[in-house]
Design a protein around this motif. Structure first.
Motif, PDB file in Angstrom:
ATOM      1  N   PRO A 101       0.845  -1.200   0.000  1.00 54.80           N
ATOM      2  CA  PRO A 101       0.000   0.000   0.000  1.00 54.80           C
ATOM      3  C   PRO A 101       0.882   1.253   0.000  1.00 54.80           C
ATOM      4  N   TYR A 102       1.201   1.750  -1.208  1.00 52.31           N
ATOM      5  CA  TYR A 102       2.038   2.929  -1.272  1.00 52.31           C
ATOM      6  C   TYR A 102       1.196   4.184  -1.143  1.00 52.31           C
ATOM      7  N   ASP A 103       0.156   4.086  -0.306  1.00 47.14           N
ATOM      8  CA  ASP A 103      -0.697   5.232  -0.023  1.00 47.14           C
ATOM      9  C   ASP A 103       0.026   6.178   0.922  1.00 47.14           C
ATOM     10  N   THR A 104      -0.172   7.460   0.722  1.00 47.02           N
ATOM     11  CA  THR A 104       0.418   8.419   1.647  1.00 47.02           C
ATOM     12  C   THR A 104      -0.445   8.572   2.892  1.00 47.02           C
ATOM     13  N   GLY A 105      -1.765   8.369   2.710  1.00 48.62           N
ATOM     14  CA  GLY A 105      -2.671   8.617   3.821  1.00 48.62           C
ATOM     15  C   GLY A 105      -2.884  10.091   4.065  1.00 48.62           C
ATOM     16  N   LEU A 106      -2.149  10.925   3.359  1.00 45.88           N
ATOM     17  CA  LEU A 106      -2.240  12.372   3.491  1.00 45.88           C
ATOM     18  C   LEU A 106      -2.186  12.981   2.097  1.00 45.88           C
ATOM     19  N   THR A 107      -2.518  14.224   1.991  1.00 43.36           N
ATOM     20  CA  THR A 107      -2.350  14.936   0.735  1.00 43.36           C
ATOM     21  C   THR A 107      -1.653  16.250   1.012  1.00 43.36           C
ATOM     22  N   ASP A 108      -0.632  16.522   0.244  1.00 39.89           N
ATOM     23  CA  ASP A 108       0.071  17.778   0.449  1.00 39.89           C
ATOM     24  C   ASP A 108      -0.813  18.929  -0.026  1.00 39.89           C
ATOM     25  N   VAL A 109      -0.628  20.074   0.578  1.00 45.32           N
ATOM     26  CA  VAL A 109      -1.449  21.244   0.269  1.00 45.32           C
ATOM     27  C   VAL A 109      -0.601  22.243  -0.499  1.00 45.32           C
ATOM     28  N   PRO A 110      -0.997  22.589  -1.730  1.00 43.40           N
ATOM     29  CA  PRO A 110      -0.227  23.564  -2.486  1.00 43.40           C
ATOM     30  C   PRO A 110      -0.264  24.926  -1.800  1.00 43.40           C
ATOM     31  N   HIS A 304      -9.420   6.526 -12.818  1.00 45.02           N
ATOM     32  CA  HIS A 304      -8.588   7.485 -12.094  1.00 45.02           C
ATOM     33  C   HIS A 304      -9.087   8.911 -12.293  1.00 45.02           C
ATOM     34  N   VAL A 305      -8.753   9.762 -11.325  1.00 41.20           N
ATOM     35  CA  VAL A 305      -8.852  11.219 -11.483  1.00 41.20           C
ATOM     36  C   VAL A 305      -7.458  11.766 -11.210  1.00 41.20           C
ATOM     37  N   LEU A 306      -6.827  12.280 -12.256  1.00 37.92           N
ATOM     38  CA  LEU A 306      -5.481  12.837 -12.139  1.00 37.92           C
ATOM     39  C   LEU A 306      -5.573  14.349 -12.012  1.00 37.92           C
ATOM     40  N   VAL A 307      -4.741  14.910 -11.146  1.00 34.42           N
ATOM     41  CA  VAL A 307      -4.812  16.345 -10.874  1.00 34.42           C
ATOM     42  C   VAL A 307      -3.426  16.962 -10.976  1.00 34.42           C
ATOM     43  N   SER A 308      -3.400  18.218 -11.342  1.00 31.70           N
ATOM     44  CA  SER A 308      -2.148  18.970 -11.397  1.00 31.70           C
ATOM     45  C   SER A 308      -1.812  19.518 -10.016  1.00 31.70           C
ATOM     46  N   GLU A 309      -0.666  20.175  -9.927  1.00 29.51           N
ATOM     47  CA  GLU A 309      -0.153  20.619  -8.634  1.00 29.51           C
ATOM     48  C   GLU A 309      -0.985  21.722  -7.998  1.00 29.51           C
ATOM     49  N   GLN A 310      -1.910  22.327  -8.749  1.00 32.95           N
ATOM     50  CA  GLN A 310      -2.754  23.388  -8.179  1.00 32.95           C
ATOM     51  C   GLN A 310      -3.882  22.836  -7.312  1.00 32.95           C
ATOM     52  N   PHE A 311      -4.035  21.515  -7.286  1.00 37.42           N
ATOM     53  CA  PHE A 311      -5.135  20.902  -6.550  1.00 37.42           C
ATOM     54  C   PHE A 311      -4.620  20.139  -5.329  1.00 37.42           C
ATOM     55  N   SER A 312      -5.392  20.186  -4.264  1.00 38.34           N
ATOM     56  CA  SER A 312      -5.227  19.243  -3.158  1.00 38.34           C
ATOM     57  C   SER A 312      -6.445  18.322  -3.163  1.00 38.34           C
ATOM     58  N   LEU A 335      -9.113  23.710  -5.318  1.00 42.37           N
ATOM     59  CA  LEU A 335      -8.265  24.418  -6.262  1.00 42.37           C
ATOM     60  C   LEU A 335      -7.601  25.590  -5.533  1.00 42.37           C
ATOM     61  N   HIS A 336      -6.284  25.657  -5.637  1.00 48.36           N
ATOM     62  CA  HIS A 336      -5.523  26.683  -4.925  1.00 48.36           C
ATOM     63  C   HIS A 336      -5.012  27.742  -5.900  1.00 48.36           C
ATOM     64  N   ASP A 337      -4.859  28.919  -5.386  1.00 54.39           N
ATOM     65  CA  ASP A 337      -4.327  30.032  -6.165  1.00 54.39           C
ATOM     66  C   ASP A 337      -2.807  29.937  -6.147  1.00 54.39           C
ATOM     67  N   VAL A 338      -2.271  29.112  -7.045  1.00 54.54           N
ATOM     68  CA  VAL A 338      -0.816  28.909  -7.118  1.00 54.54           C
ATOM     69  C   VAL A 338      -0.272  29.797  -8.221  1.00 54.54           C
ATOM     70  N   ARG A 339       0.650  30.661  -7.873  1.00 49.18           N
ATOM     71  CA  ARG A 339       1.205  31.591  -8.859  1.00 49.18           C
ATOM     72  C   ARG A 339       2.717  31.412  -8.945  1.00 49.18           C
TER      73      ARG A 339
END
Length: 339
Positions: A101-110, A304-312, A335-339
């Motif tokens: 299980p290579y799950d992180t159990g967490l999600t990083d926040v941009p 799957h749902v794949l997301v870019s780095e702007q999403f948590s 969706l985060h305001d990543v600039r």
């Protein structure tokens, strides 16, 4: 007087090594046969390659291959086949490493504030058979974006007649028979986009979310059946080219990829677009989506749902719908305001 008695069998010189019994030889041969398929899959996984048939098909079910590998080890032990014991142990170790299980159990926040919260649903309806289950799920869950694969004409007709235009005023529907039709339903405005050239429709749009453009692309490449591996590889390559072309932009790619994270072609999509798999980020990397009849750790996660780095990713749930061999996937994103 020497009273030692020889116990050698008639015709066998005293002190000669005994031959394995027929039962031990049979156990060793069977162990070798059982280890062949897991060995092919493990070697391809280590080499970051999908190989040729039957490797792509075996890789889809990598966790299942722990069973013949374990049986091979047991038979090698029973047959006292030392080489087989080492071989089986190595295959089990490699396979176990990759199916852990290579799950992180967490999600990083941009970095950046949250500008929108988005619920995304993807579902393969198996030739439109699960249309009623999809309609019920849409009414119950009220997702913001819906990606539908294998939306036959009965499905597209039902979406037009039974899904409120007030709730989902923006749509990108490609009509088709059997498995070829697809649809994107959205609460957000959709701008035209080229989509991806494919046998089974893969439409794309640009959604305007929180005042920001977000690429939304449906994925449904052909499956890796033995006679169609070249087509499968080519269409996944087109998805990879799309991902590379929008790298750095807010992007969602959702659908039935007919590939798992054990397929090199799928991992290349992630790398090329700097995309991440939503289910993996929240601890559900090994939850199977197909076939729907089996449970973890068996089955394959090909939806799957794949997301870019702007999403948590805040949540991911696999949902059972009647009359389809796929589980639907519902994810909650920010969706985060990543600039």
């Amino acid at each position: 007087m020497n009273s030692a008695i020889s116990t050698a069998a008639p015709g066998t010189p005293a002190g000669a090594p005994s031959r394995p019994s027929g039962g031990r030889r049979a156990a060793a041969w069977l162990a070798g046969l059982l280890l062949l398929a897991p060995s092919v899959a493990a070697a391809c996984r280590v080499a970051d390659s999908d190989g040729i048939t039957p490797a792509p098909q075996l890789l889809a079910f990598l966790p299942w291959l722990l069973l013949p590998a374990g049986a091979g080890l047991l038979l090698a032990l029973l047959g006292r086949w030392r080489t087989g014991m080492i071989w089986a142990a190595a295959v089990l170790a490699v396979t176990g490493w990759f199916v852990r299980p290579y799950d992180t159990g967490l999600t990083d926040v941009p970095p950046g504030q949250v500008v929108a919260r988005i619920d995304v649903l993807t579902s393969n309806l198996e030739f439109g058979q699960a249309t009623e289950g999809l309609l019920a799920t849409i009414r119950r869950e009220q997702p913001d974006l819906v990606f539908v694969q294998e939306c036959a004409r009965t499905c597209s007709d039902a979406l037009a007649a039974k899904v409120s235009r007030t709730d989902y005023p923006y749509r990108n529907v490609v009509l088709g028979d059997w498995a070829s039709g697809s649809a994107i339903l959205s609460k957000y405005p959709l701008r035209p986009a080229p989509g991806i050239k494919s046998t089974l429709a893969m439409p794309g749009s640009v959604a305007v979310v929180g005042g920001r453009p977000v690429n939304v692309q449906l994925a449904h490449p052909l499956p890796p059946i033995p006679s169609g591996v070249t087509d499968w590889r080519r269409e996944l390559g087109r998805v990879r080219a799309y991902a590379a072309g929008v790298k750095g932009e807010p992007t969602l790619v959702a659908g039935d990829f007919n590939a798992t994270q054990d397929h090199a072609a799928f991992r290349r999509i992630l790398r090329s677009g700097h995309l991440r798999d939503s289910a993996t980020l929240v601890g559900a990397a090994r939850t199977p989506s197909w076939p729907a009849a089996v449970r973890r750790p068996l089955g394959a996660q090909i939806d799957h749902v794949l997301v870019s780095e702007q999403f948590s990713v805040r949540k991911a749930r696999f949902l059972d719908l009647a009359d389809t061999d796929h589980r639907a996937l519902l994810v909650r994103l920010e969706l985060h305001d990543v600039r």
